[in-house]
Each structure stands twice: as C-alpha cells, then as structure tokens.
Design a protein around this motif. Sequence first.
Motif, PDB file in Angstrom:
ATOM      1  N   VAL A 146       0.690  -1.273   0.127  1.00 44.27           N
ATOM      2  CA  VAL A 146      -0.096   0.064   0.388  1.00 44.27           C
ATOM      3  C   VAL A 146       1.029   1.462   0.280  1.00 44.27           C
ATOM      4  O   VAL A 146       2.140   1.660   0.842  1.00 44.27           O
ATOM      5  CB  VAL A 146      -1.068   0.008   1.384  1.00 44.27           C
ATOM      6  CG1 VAL A 146      -1.193   1.574   1.244  1.00 44.27           C
ATOM      7  CG2 VAL A 146      -1.683  -1.385   1.618  1.00 44.27           C
ATOM      8  N   VAL A 147       0.208   2.083  -1.249  1.00 44.75           N
ATOM      9  CA  VAL A 147       1.168   3.388  -0.892  1.00 44.75           C
ATOM     10  C   VAL A 147       0.090   4.760  -0.438  1.00 44.75           C
ATOM     11  O   VAL A 147      -0.877   4.750  -0.979  1.00 44.75           O
ATOM     12  CB  VAL A 147       1.734   3.809  -2.855  1.00 44.75           C
ATOM     13  CG1 VAL A 147       2.502   4.940  -2.124  1.00 44.75           C
ATOM     14  CG2 VAL A 147       2.555   2.279  -2.673  1.00 44.75           C
ATOM     15  N   ILE A 148       0.880   5.512   0.864  1.00 39.70           N
ATOM     16  CA  ILE A 148      -0.409   6.614   1.197  1.00 39.70           C
ATOM     17  C   ILE A 148      -0.494   7.701   0.334  1.00 39.70           C
ATOM     18  O   ILE A 148       1.224   8.214  -0.470  1.00 39.70           O
ATOM     19  CB  ILE A 148       0.456   6.636   2.669  1.00 39.70           C
ATOM     20  CG1 ILE A 148       0.110   5.279   3.353  1.00 39.70           C
ATOM     21  CG2 ILE A 148      -0.563   8.145   3.083  1.00 39.70           C
ATOM     22  CD1 ILE A 148      -1.232   4.923   4.111  1.00 39.70           C
ATOM     23  N   GLY A 149      -0.852   8.110   0.490  1.00 40.46           N
ATOM     24  CA  GLY A 149      -1.739   9.611  -0.820  1.00 40.46           C
ATOM     25  C   GLY A 149      -1.499  10.165   0.678  1.00 40.46           C
ATOM     26  O   GLY A 149      -0.901  11.763  -0.722  1.00 40.46           O
ATOM     27  N   ARG A 150      -2.348  10.573   1.090  1.00 40.49           N
ATOM     28  CA  ARG A 150      -2.486  11.871   1.887  1.00 40.49           C
ATOM     29  C   ARG A 150      -1.718  11.682   3.106  1.00 40.49           C
ATOM     30  O   ARG A 150      -1.749  10.208   4.274  1.00 40.49           O
ATOM     31  CB  ARG A 150      -3.135  13.100   1.261  1.00 40.49           C
ATOM     32  CG  ARG A 150      -4.636  11.810   2.153  1.00 40.49           C
ATOM     33  CD  ARG A 150      -6.137  12.696   0.996  1.00 40.49           C
ATOM     34  NE  ARG A 150      -7.014  11.888   1.795  1.00 40.49           N
ATOM     35  CZ  ARG A 150      -8.375  12.443   2.260  1.00 40.49           C
ATOM     36  NH1 ARG A 150      -7.977  13.536   2.969  1.00 40.49           N
ATOM     37  NH2 ARG A 150      -8.891  11.138   2.654  1.00 40.49           N
ATOM     38  N   ALA A 160     -10.456   5.092   5.682  1.00 37.53           N
ATOM     39  CA  ALA A 160      -8.620   4.332   6.019  1.00 37.53           C
ATOM     40  C   ALA A 160      -8.073   4.208   4.310  1.00 37.53           C
ATOM     41  O   ALA A 160      -6.847   5.304   4.374  1.00 37.53           O
ATOM     42  CB  ALA A 160      -8.155   3.346   6.623  1.00 37.53           C
ATOM     43  N   LEU A 161      -9.166   3.931   3.956  1.00 35.17           N
ATOM     44  CA  LEU A 161      -8.664   3.790   2.300  1.00 35.17           C
ATOM     45  C   LEU A 161      -8.699   4.958   1.220  1.00 35.17           C
ATOM     46  O   LEU A 161      -8.527   5.220   0.195  1.00 35.17           O
ATOM     47  CB  LEU A 161      -9.800   2.743   1.774  1.00 35.17           C
ATOM     48  CG  LEU A 161      -9.491   1.479   1.910  1.00 35.17           C
ATOM     49  CD1 LEU A 161     -10.421   0.496   0.995  1.00 35.17           C
ATOM     50  CD2 LEU A 161      -8.354   0.166   1.831  1.00 35.17           C
ATOM     51  N   SER A 162      -9.593   5.933   1.985  1.00 33.17           N
ATOM     52  CA  SER A 162      -9.296   7.962   1.136  1.00 33.17           C
ATOM     53  C   SER A 162      -7.944   7.840   1.291  1.00 33.17           C
ATOM     54  O   SER A 162      -7.506   8.815   0.282  1.00 33.17           O
ATOM     55  CB  SER A 162     -10.442   8.463   2.007  1.00 33.17           C
ATOM     56  OG  SER A 162     -10.506   8.375   2.952  1.00 33.17           O
ATOM     57  N   PRO A 235      -7.414  -6.566   7.420  1.00 24.86           N
ATOM     58  CA  PRO A 235      -7.529  -6.050   6.336  1.00 24.86           C
ATOM     59  C   PRO A 235      -6.625  -4.888   6.130  1.00 24.86           C
ATOM     60  O   PRO A 235      -6.738  -4.290   7.360  1.00 24.86           O
ATOM     61  CB  PRO A 235      -9.009  -5.345   5.995  1.00 24.86           C
ATOM     62  CG  PRO A 235      -9.490  -6.117   7.255  1.00 24.86           C
ATOM     63  CD  PRO A 235      -8.442  -6.695   7.957  1.00 24.86           C
ATOM     64  N   ILE A 236      -6.448  -4.090   4.566  1.00 27.31           N
ATOM     65  CA  ILE A 236      -5.357  -3.055   4.766  1.00 27.31           C
ATOM     66  C   ILE A 236      -6.505  -2.047   5.545  1.00 27.31           C
ATOM     67  O   ILE A 236      -5.300  -1.042   6.117  1.00 27.31           O
ATOM     68  CB  ILE A 236      -5.988  -1.983   3.536  1.00 27.31           C
ATOM     69  CG1 ILE A 236      -5.087  -3.762   2.153  1.00 27.31           C
ATOM     70  CG2 ILE A 236      -5.319  -1.176   2.906  1.00 27.31           C
ATOM     71  CD1 ILE A 236      -4.887  -3.144   0.485  1.00 27.31           C
ATOM     72  N   ILE A 240      -3.636  -0.219   8.620  1.00 28.58           N
ATOM     73  CA  ILE A 240      -3.587   1.585   8.434  1.00 28.58           C
ATOM     74  C   ILE A 240      -4.314   2.432   9.506  1.00 28.58           C
ATOM     75  O   ILE A 240      -3.687   3.656  10.240  1.00 28.58           O
ATOM     76  CB  ILE A 240      -4.721   2.604   7.292  1.00 28.58           C
ATOM     77  CG1 ILE A 240      -3.455   1.641   4.880  1.00 28.58           C
ATOM     78  CG2 ILE A 240      -4.082   3.745   6.856  1.00 28.58           C
ATOM     79  CD1 ILE A 240      -4.007   2.364   4.173  1.00 28.58           C
ATOM     80  N   SER A 241      -5.187   2.417   9.541  1.00 30.35           N
ATOM     81  CA  SER A 241      -6.016   2.734  11.322  1.00 30.35           C
ATOM     82  C   SER A 241      -5.624   2.279  12.123  1.00 30.35           C
ATOM     83  O   SER A 241      -4.971   3.148  12.906  1.00 30.35           O
ATOM     84  CB  SER A 241      -7.300   2.119  11.017  1.00 30.35           C
ATOM     85  OG  SER A 241      -8.002   2.497  12.486  1.00 30.35           O
ATOM     86  N   TYR A 242      -4.700   1.409  12.418  1.00 30.76           N
ATOM     87  CA  TYR A 242      -4.185   1.161  13.566  1.00 30.76           C
ATOM     88  C   TYR A 242      -3.096   1.495  13.690  1.00 30.76           C
ATOM     89  O   TYR A 242      -2.065   2.320  14.594  1.00 30.76           O
ATOM     90  CB  TYR A 242      -3.847  -0.679  13.572  1.00 30.76           C
ATOM     91  CG  TYR A 242      -3.135  -0.739  15.094  1.00 30.76           C
ATOM     92  CD1 TYR A 242      -3.281  -1.138  15.801  1.00 30.76           C
ATOM     93  CD2 TYR A 242      -1.407  -1.822  14.155  1.00 30.76           C
ATOM     94  CE1 TYR A 242      -2.502  -1.542  16.480  1.00 30.76           C
ATOM     95  CE2 TYR A 242      -1.073  -2.016  15.678  1.00 30.76           C
ATOM     96  CZ  TYR A 242      -1.236  -1.968  16.882  1.00 30.76           C
ATOM     97  OH  TYR A 242      -0.808  -3.087  17.692  1.00 30.76           O
ATOM     98  N   VAL A 243      -2.083   1.620  12.768  1.00 31.79           N
ATOM     99  CA  VAL A 243      -0.724   2.295  12.389  1.00 31.79           C
ATOM    100  C   VAL A 243      -0.903   3.676  12.976  1.00 31.79           C
ATOM    101  O   VAL A 243      -0.448   4.819  13.536  1.00 31.79           O
ATOM    102  CB  VAL A 243       0.756   1.933  11.502  1.00 31.79           C
ATOM    103  CG1 VAL A 243       1.370   3.041  11.093  1.00 31.79           C
ATOM    104  CG2 VAL A 243      -0.246   0.588  10.685  1.00 31.79           C
TER     105      VAL A 243
END
Length: 294
Positions: A146-150, A160-162, A235-236, A240-243
């Motif tokens: 996964v690559v973070i966009g913002r 989180a997926l946004s 799941p993805i 993201i939310s956890y980190v």
Amino acid sequence: MKLVSYDSGAGWQPGLLHDDQVFSLNSALHAAGLISRDLPSVRAFLRQHGGQLPTIAAALGPLLADGTAESVGGVATVRLGPPVTDPLKVLCVGLNYSDHVGETGRAMPTHPDLFAKFASSLIGPYDTIDRSDVTDNLDFEGELAVVIGRECSRVDESDALSYVAGLSVLNDITARDLQYRGTQWLAGKAVDRATPFGPAIVTLDEIGDPQSLDIETFVNGSRVQGSNTKYMIFPIARIISYVSQFLTLSPGDVIATGTPEGIGAKRNPPLWLRPGDKVEVRLEKIGILNNQVI
C-alpha cells in the motif's frame, strides 16, 4: 492511473505507465496545466496532489492516449525503479495470513505485527537481487504493498482507504539467518538493495476491491505461494487505521501487508534462493515483479 519512477540517465524521474509505454509525469502535468515547475519524485507529486488523484487521472488520460504527453520509451526498454524511490517510511506487517501463521507455528496475532525496512532496501521490479554474499538463507515473500497518498493520523477504519494513493507489489526478501540471530527482525528484513518493489502504483479506481486479489509467487517457474488478499487477518483499512493511531503516515509511505504460506524457510527441505534463481511475484490487476538472484 499507474505511477512509476524511471531512470532518466541523470537520476530517477516520476512517470506514468500507460499501454506498455512510460511517460514523463512532469510532461503530462505541464500539458494539463496542473504544474508550473517540475516535481522531483513520485513522493513529491503525492505530497502536492495525493488528495486529487481521481481528478488528475481523468485529466491526464486523454493526453496519454493521444500522444500529447512525452513518452520516454517502452516499458521493456526503460529501467523502472521502486515506484517511490525515497519513502520516509517502509512498514511491513508480519503474520497476516492465517495459513502463514500456521506454517510458522505461532499464535494467531491480535494486532498487526509490525517491522520496518528502509528506502535503501528497495530495488526496482526487474533489478537483480545481489545479496547472496550476505546470507546463505535467502527467502522470498510475495506481498501486496500500500502507498499512502495524503497525511494520515488517527483515522477511522471506515475512512482509511481514502488515504491510499494506490497499490503495488513487493517481495519481502529476507535473510533468515540474520533475522533469527536476535529477538528483533531488522537485520534479516532491511538488507540493502534486496526488496523488489513495483512495477507501478496502481490507483484504487483501476483495482476495485483490494481485498479480493489473487497473489502468487514463483521460483524458477514453479508456483511456491498462492492465495488471495481476502484471506488477510487484518485488511488494509484496519492496518492503516491501527498504525495511524500512534504514527503519522505521510504521502509516499509504503506498507507491505504480509505474505501467505509457502515461504522457503518452512519447507522440508528449506527452499533457499541461490545465484541464478528467478523469482516472480504476480498480483492480480496490479503487476508482476521479476527478479534474478546473483
């Protein structure tokens, strides 16, 4: 939209992959009137525009199709690097498929098990893995990245997926002997120039459900791993939310989401990578890594 980094002869440049052609991202952005000066990297692009990727994809698509944007060559002739060459963080989740947890004999995790790599670990999707002089126990782990966009801090799982720019493929090449010399995994996981990553960051609008993608790894043409991202324990969005509850994620940060069963270390006898071996990781709708060990 597929974001890449390519070798211009004078360093890495941000690019786009379209119909097996590599285009200059700066050329396309200039042609669309979206920038006034060149951006030095994919990370810099995400830092400025990571929240507007669908709009930008819609603007650039016609320019790639009609030749307005500058093609720098076919993907077979242009050297691609890691799609993000300079991430601030490379985070990895261990033990995220139940079958892999089973083959290791460990207890099922209750929270994502995290470790780190560094930008110096990353190589391109077709580069050679020249680490056989470092370890006798070189192992493979095909993964979705996964690559973070913002910028992302303390986000809810439902949102989180946004914050995701897109997905890519990563092979978490591991020096098992170094990994298990101590209680921490860093030595075996963060080896210089040993982690293939790419070929592109594929934005979510081209993928659909990221939790329904087939993933496979091959060594010398033999299938050694095969699963689907629906079998992730975490799941993805949850990762993201956890980190993000304790660590702010920045544009261009990379998160590798774990590998399914079949790693070389847990085979009988173990299947270690040797010079001359070819390792391929295929991730549905995203791309293929193809690397040789030297």
